[in-house]
Every structure is written in structure tokens, then in C-alpha cells.
Motif scaffolding. Structure first.
Motif, short mmCIF file in Angstrom:
data_model
loop_
_atom_site.label_atom_id
_atom_site.label_comp_id
_atom_site.label_asym_id
_atom_site.label_seq_id
_atom_site.Cartn_x
_atom_site.Cartn_y
_atom_site.Cartn_z
N ARG A 18 0.73 -6.82 -7.43
CA ARG A 18 0.54 -7.99 -6.60
C ARG A 18 1.41 -7.91 -5.36
NH1 ARG A 18 1.89 -12.75 -10.41
NH2 ARG A 18 0.62 -11.52 -11.80
N GLY A 19 1.03 -8.68 -4.37
CA GLY A 19 1.80 -8.75 -3.15
C GLY A 19 1.52 -10.06 -2.44
N LEU B 45 -5.72 -13.58 10.17
CA LEU B 45 -5.58 -12.98 8.85
C LEU B 45 -5.55 -11.46 8.93
CD1 LEU B 45 -5.65 -13.42 5.68
CD2 LEU B 45 -8.09 -12.97 5.89
N LEU B 46 -6.52 -10.89 9.63
CA LEU B 46 -6.63 -9.44 9.69
C LEU B 46 -5.47 -8.80 10.44
CD1 LEU B 46 -10.47 -9.06 10.30
CD2 LEU B 46 -9.21 -8.87 8.15
N GLU B 47 -4.91 -9.52 11.39
CA GLU B 47 -3.79 -8.98 12.18
C GLU B 47 -2.58 -8.69 11.30
OE1 GLU B 47 -0.87 -10.36 15.85
OE2 GLU B 47 -2.81 -11.33 15.60
N GLY B 48 -2.34 -9.53 10.31
CA GLY B 48 -1.18 -9.33 9.45
C GLY B 48 -1.51 -8.86 8.05
N PHE B 49 -2.78 -8.48 7.82
CA PHE B 49 -3.21 -8.12 6.46
C PHE B 49 -2.66 -6.76 6.06
CE2 PHE B 49 -6.25 -7.61 2.93
CZ PHE B 49 -6.24 -8.91 2.44
N PRO B 50 -2.29 -6.59 4.79
CA PRO B 50 -1.75 -5.30 4.33
C PRO B 50 -2.73 -4.15 4.59
CG PRO B 50 -1.41 -6.99 2.67
CD PRO B 50 -2.30 -7.59 3.72
N THR B 51 -2.18 -2.96 4.82
CA THR B 51 -3.00 -1.78 5.05
C THR B 51 -3.69 -1.35 3.75
OG1 THR B 51 -1.16 -0.30 4.53
CG2 THR B 51 -1.41 -1.00 6.84
N GLU B 52 -4.69 -0.50 3.89
CA GLU B 52 -5.41 -0.01 2.70
C GLU B 52 -4.46 0.76 1.78
OE1 GLU B 52 -9.27 2.75 1.47
OE2 GLU B 52 -9.09 2.00 3.52
N ASP B 53 -3.52 1.49 2.35
CA ASP B 53 -2.57 2.24 1.53
C ASP B 53 -1.72 1.31 0.67
OD1 ASP B 53 -1.10 4.68 0.77
OD2 ASP B 53 0.55 3.79 1.91
N VAL B 54 -1.24 0.22 1.28
CA VAL B 54 -0.43 -0.76 0.54
C VAL B 54 -1.27 -1.44 -0.53
CG1 VAL B 54 0.78 -2.96 0.74
CG2 VAL B 54 1.23 -1.15 2.39
N LEU B 55 -2.48 -1.86 -0.16
CA LEU B 55 -3.37 -2.52 -1.12
C LEU B 55 -3.68 -1.60 -2.30
CD1 LEU B 55 -5.80 -4.23 1.41
CD2 LEU B 55 -4.24 -5.42 -0.13
N THR B 56 -3.89 -0.33 -2.03
CA THR B 56 -4.21 0.63 -3.09
C THR B 56 -3.04 0.78 -4.06
OG1 THR B 56 -5.73 1.84 -1.65
CG2 THR B 56 -4.92 3.00 -3.59
N LYS B 57 -1.82 0.78 -3.52
CA LYS B 57 -0.64 0.86 -4.40
C LYS B 57 -0.55 -0.38 -5.28
CE LYS B 57 2.21 3.97 -1.64
NZ LYS B 57 3.44 4.14 -0.85
N TRP B 58 -0.77 -1.55 -4.70
CA TRP B 58 -0.76 -2.78 -5.51
C TRP B 58 -1.85 -2.72 -6.57
CZ3 TRP B 58 -0.44 -6.77 -0.90
CH2 TRP B 58 0.85 -6.73 -0.36
N TYR B 59 -3.01 -2.22 -6.19
CA TYR B 59 -4.14 -2.09 -7.11
C TYR B 59 -3.76 -1.23 -8.33
CZ TYR B 59 -8.66 -0.30 -8.81
OH TYR B 59 -9.73 0.07 -9.58
N LYS B 60 -2.96 -0.20 -8.07
CA LYS B 60 -2.53 0.71 -9.14
C LYS B 60 -1.32 0.16 -9.90
CE LYS B 60 -4.06 4.90 -6.76
NZ LYS B 60 -3.60 6.14 -6.08
N GLY B 61 -0.79 -0.99 -9.45
CA GLY B 61 0.38 -1.56 -10.12
C GLY B 61 1.68 -0.99 -9.60
N GLU B 62 1.63 -0.32 -8.44
CA GLU B 62 2.83 0.29 -7.88
C GLU B 62 3.49 -0.66 -6.87
OE1 GLU B 62 1.52 3.92 -6.10
OE2 GLU B 62 0.74 4.74 -7.98
N GLU B 63 4.77 -0.42 -6.60
CA GLU B 63 5.50 -1.21 -5.60
C GLU B 63 5.14 -0.71 -4.21
OE1 GLU B 63 7.66 -3.75 -6.05
OE2 GLU B 63 7.40 -3.72 -8.22
N ALA B 64 5.02 -1.65 -3.29
CA ALA B 64 4.78 -1.29 -1.89
C ALA B 64 5.29 -2.41 -1.01
CB ALA B 64 3.30 -1.04 -1.64
N ASP B 65 5.99 -2.05 0.06
CA ASP B 65 6.56 -3.04 0.96
C ASP B 65 5.52 -3.56 1.94
OD1 ASP B 65 8.91 -2.43 -0.27
OD2 ASP B 65 9.73 -1.24 1.38
N TRP B 66 5.42 -4.86 2.05
CA TRP B 66 4.60 -5.47 3.09
C TRP B 66 5.17 -6.83 3.46
CZ3 TRP B 66 1.48 -3.36 6.35
CH2 TRP B 66 0.80 -4.20 7.24
#
Length: 199
Positions: A73-74, A90-111
Motif C-alpha cells: 500500500r501507499g 491527480l495524474l501530476e502527482g500520481f505514483p509512477t508505474e515502477d512504484v505502483l508495481t512494487k506496492w502491488y508486489k508488497g514491496e516498500e517504495a518511496d512516494w
């Protein structure tokens, strides 16, 4: 014909509430659409307005929590009321696909990405914080997945007003919760759809 003031105020409050609900649903839909289709399945979006205690920021922010079935989650914040948020905002500050993918996998990612200057105290005035429903030590259930029964996990509130250092300084989560399996998670909103008292 003029309505009595109290009735007029009630009508305005009802209209404002309806507008806010519609705007909240719109931001939720835009957020889902912004997540790549391949990782969108089962994602839960929670949008709520939060008060900012920093005099240099907007008095009301729109906080968007993104929760994946993996438990990843993020959160992101937009410095305006939910009715004012546009798709572009919304889109201007939305997390990148790389960050979203890490969250999707349950990994930590800074945003968002951290600057050294962002390590400032935030929301220090406790009197400005909204009153929460639960106290530290309350036995709760937290939403961790989309399934109506198996998507809930038992836990205990261990901290109020939790914040990770990578979050925007005007963003926070009402609760940090230790689940029965030992994991620590945060509840991004103080509503029954996310966290509820254990029966």
C-alpha cells in the motif's frame, strides 16, 4: 417563498455532502484508471479529506490511499479539497508505474521521492488533529484484501497518527496496527470500510 434559515442550512449541507461524495467517487475512479491494467485487479482506493496542521500548506488536503491485495500500500496527497481536484491534478502527482508495481508486489517504495529538506516535523499541534474512534490497545479488524470475509485481519492499534518519513509532510494515517500474524500495517482512513472494532 423563503425557507427558514435552519432548513436552508440543512438543504445546503445535504447538497454539499452529495457534491463531496460524487467528487470522492470521481477521484477514486480516476485513481483506478491511472493504475496499469495488469496490476489493477483487486486494488482498493480510499479517498478522504484531511486537515493539515502546517500553516504553510492548504488547510484541507485530499489523501488517496492505494491498497493492493498483496498487502502492499501507499499514499499520496493533493493540497486541495476533493471537489477541487481535477484529473490533471491527480495524474501530476500520481505514483509512477515502477512504484505502483512494487506496492502491488508488497514491496516498500518511496512516494513521492524524498528531498533532504522534507525531514521536517509535521502536524505538531495535537489539538488540530481530528478525534479518532479508537485508542491505542483497541482490538480491531483491518481490511487487507478485497474478499468480504477473508479480506479482514485481526489486530491491535499500537499507534495513533502514524506517518512514514517518505510521505508528504502533510500526509498521515490515523492508525498503525499490529496484526495477529505479527505484521505491522497502517490504516489509511478512520472508517469502517478500512478498520473496524473487533466483535
Amino acid at each position: 417563498m423563503f425557507l427558514p434559515k435552519s432548513q436552508a442550512e440543512k438543504s445546503k449541507e445535504a447538497a454539499d455532502k452529495a457534491k463531496k461524495k460524487k467528487a470522492t467517487e470521481q477521484v477514486e475512479n480516476w485513481s483506478k484508471e491511472a493504475i496499469p491494467p495488469k496490476i489493477r485487479g483487486g486494488v482498493q482506493i480510499n479517498v478522504q479529506e484531511v486537515q493539515c496542521g502546517d500553516p504553510d500548506c492548504a488547510p484541507i488536503d485530499t489523501a488517496i490511499a492505494i491498497m493492493f491485495p498483496s498487502g502492499g500500500r501507499g499514499m499520496m496527497g493533493i493540497p486541495m479539497e476533493v471537489q477541487e481536484v481535477t484529473r490533471e491534478d491527480l495524474l501530476e502527482g500520481f505514483p509512477t508505474e515502477d512504484v505502483l508495481t512494487k506496492w502491488y508486489k508488497g514491496e516498500e517504495a518511496d512516494w513521492p521521492p524524498m528531498d533532504d529538506d522534507d525531514e521536517e516535523d509535521w502536524f505538531d499541534d495535537e489539538q488540530q488533529r481530528p478525534v479518532l474512534r479508537f485508542e491505542v490497545g483497541t482490538k480491531v479488524e483491518c481490511r487487507i484484501g478485497p474478499h468480504p470475509v477473508e479480506g479482514w485481519a485481526a489486530g491491535e492499534v499500537i499507534q495513533l497518527w502514524y506517518r512514514e518519513p517518505t510521505w508528504p509532510r502533510d500526509s498521515w494515517a490515523p492508525y498503525k496496527v499490529q496484526l495477529a500474524d505479527g505484521r505491522n500495517i497502517y490504516a489509511p482512513g478512520d472508517i469502517d470500510q478500512i478498520i473496524r472494532k473487533r466483535k
